[in-house]
Design a protein around this motif. Sequence first.
Motif, short mmCIF file in Angstrom:
data_model
loop_
_atom_site.label_atom_id
_atom_site.label_comp_id
_atom_site.label_asym_id
_atom_site.label_seq_id
_atom_site.Cartn_x
_atom_site.Cartn_y
_atom_site.Cartn_z
N ALA A 177 0.82 -1.21 0.00
CA ALA A 177 0.00 0.00 0.00
C ALA A 177 0.85 1.26 0.00
N ILE A 178 1.91 1.26 0.81
CA ILE A 178 2.79 2.43 0.86
C ILE A 178 3.45 2.65 -0.49
N ALA A 179 3.91 1.56 -1.11
CA ALA A 179 4.57 1.67 -2.41
C ALA A 179 3.59 2.04 -3.52
N TYR A 291 8.27 3.02 4.84
CA TYR A 291 8.58 1.78 4.13
C TYR A 291 9.86 1.14 4.70
N HIS A 292 10.87 1.97 4.95
CA HIS A 292 12.14 1.46 5.48
C HIS A 292 11.94 0.88 6.88
N ARG A 297 11.80 -3.79 10.54
CA ARG A 297 11.17 -4.52 11.64
C ARG A 297 10.69 -5.90 11.17
N GLN A 298 10.23 -5.98 9.93
CA GLN A 298 9.79 -7.25 9.39
C GLN A 298 10.95 -8.23 9.31
N LEU A 307 -0.82 3.22 13.14
CA LEU A 307 -0.96 4.00 11.92
C LEU A 307 0.42 4.17 11.32
N LEU A 308 0.68 3.51 10.19
CA LEU A 308 2.01 3.45 9.61
C LEU A 308 2.32 4.63 8.70
N PHE A 309 1.31 5.10 7.96
CA PHE A 309 1.53 6.23 7.05
C PHE A 309 0.20 6.94 6.81
N MET A 310 0.25 8.27 6.81
CA MET A 310 -0.94 9.05 6.48
C MET A 310 -0.53 10.35 5.80
#
Length: 351
Positions: A177-179, A291-292, A297-298, A307-310
């Motif tokens: 989703a981020i990409a 993304y980084h 962490r993965q 909430l990862l990105f907004m």
Amino acid sequence: MSYITRPKVTHPALARNDLGLTMRDYVGGMSTLCAGCGHDSITGALIQAAFELSIPPHGMAKLSGIGCSSKTPAYFASSSHGFNSVHGRMPSVSTGAAAVNGQLQYIGISGDGDSLSIGIGQFVHAMRRNLNMLYLIEDNGVYGLTKGQFSASADAGSTAKRGEVNEQPAIDPCLLAIASGCRFVARGFSGDRAQLVPLLKAGLSHRGFAMIDVISPCVTFNDHEGSTKSYRFTRENAYPIGHTDFIPPEVEIKAEIGVGEAHRVDLHGGESILLRKLAKEYDLSDRGAAYHYLSRRQGKGEVVTGLLFMQEGGADMHELSRLGETPLSTLQHERLCPGSNALAELQDRLR
């Protein structure tokens, strides 16, 4: 789907929202999912979020594809609009519905198989168009309706019901989703309602495409050693002519995770999953940094939640298509069909 309705009994002491409705006004049919399924916990969180936001049930549209996750729309907001589409095609149905009526609150419920395998193309293009909807992925890493085969989100090295080892790398929906340019990306855990409800409320309030990946343990296919997202418990039928799966009642998995902390959650089958909640200083407005961070962490075996990105602002699909303020579904026939003379004039201009 469920054909058993809940009794419409409301206690006078129940809390009411700004519309004068109680939580009972946001429930749906009785769940037919396995007892202890994480998907039912997500349903409860959706009911709470819609209630607290005072969203009118008749102003909601629930859509889904095929799979255990796609049953969820039947279990909340029974008086709202709903459509159960075919496998992987929910985004295009949502696009069509939003095109003719952009005033509804669209909620898409999908699964990791529905979104990341057969439906991945439609999923990506819905994000690209910035379709105004909340898109939930109830992520358990397996195809629950067809006996627990690996889904695209299954972790490499995990084992299936019959012991097969997954050698394919997983598709992470949040990284995807981020990409893909999604402006609202989050991940939750079905057992952490204290975090999940605010994420759902934020996603419902966001203008544009809001994607939330919710880790949702499968109680049927997660009882074997080596599985990271699911388990199963099988019992043979006493009759020698066949066998059936027996799914015993399980206790809902819950966990309270501090901000910035990592916490190992024990699943029903004895295995565990490592969750990390974002720290306060995390910058959710930097797409590259998000993304980084998620990739790093993965690589450590952690599943980041929060909430990862907004990114606020920007036109959604309705605005980009210049569909106007009046929903197409409410236009009079004369405006929708101006007649054969208008069609003839249009054709003459194109000759």
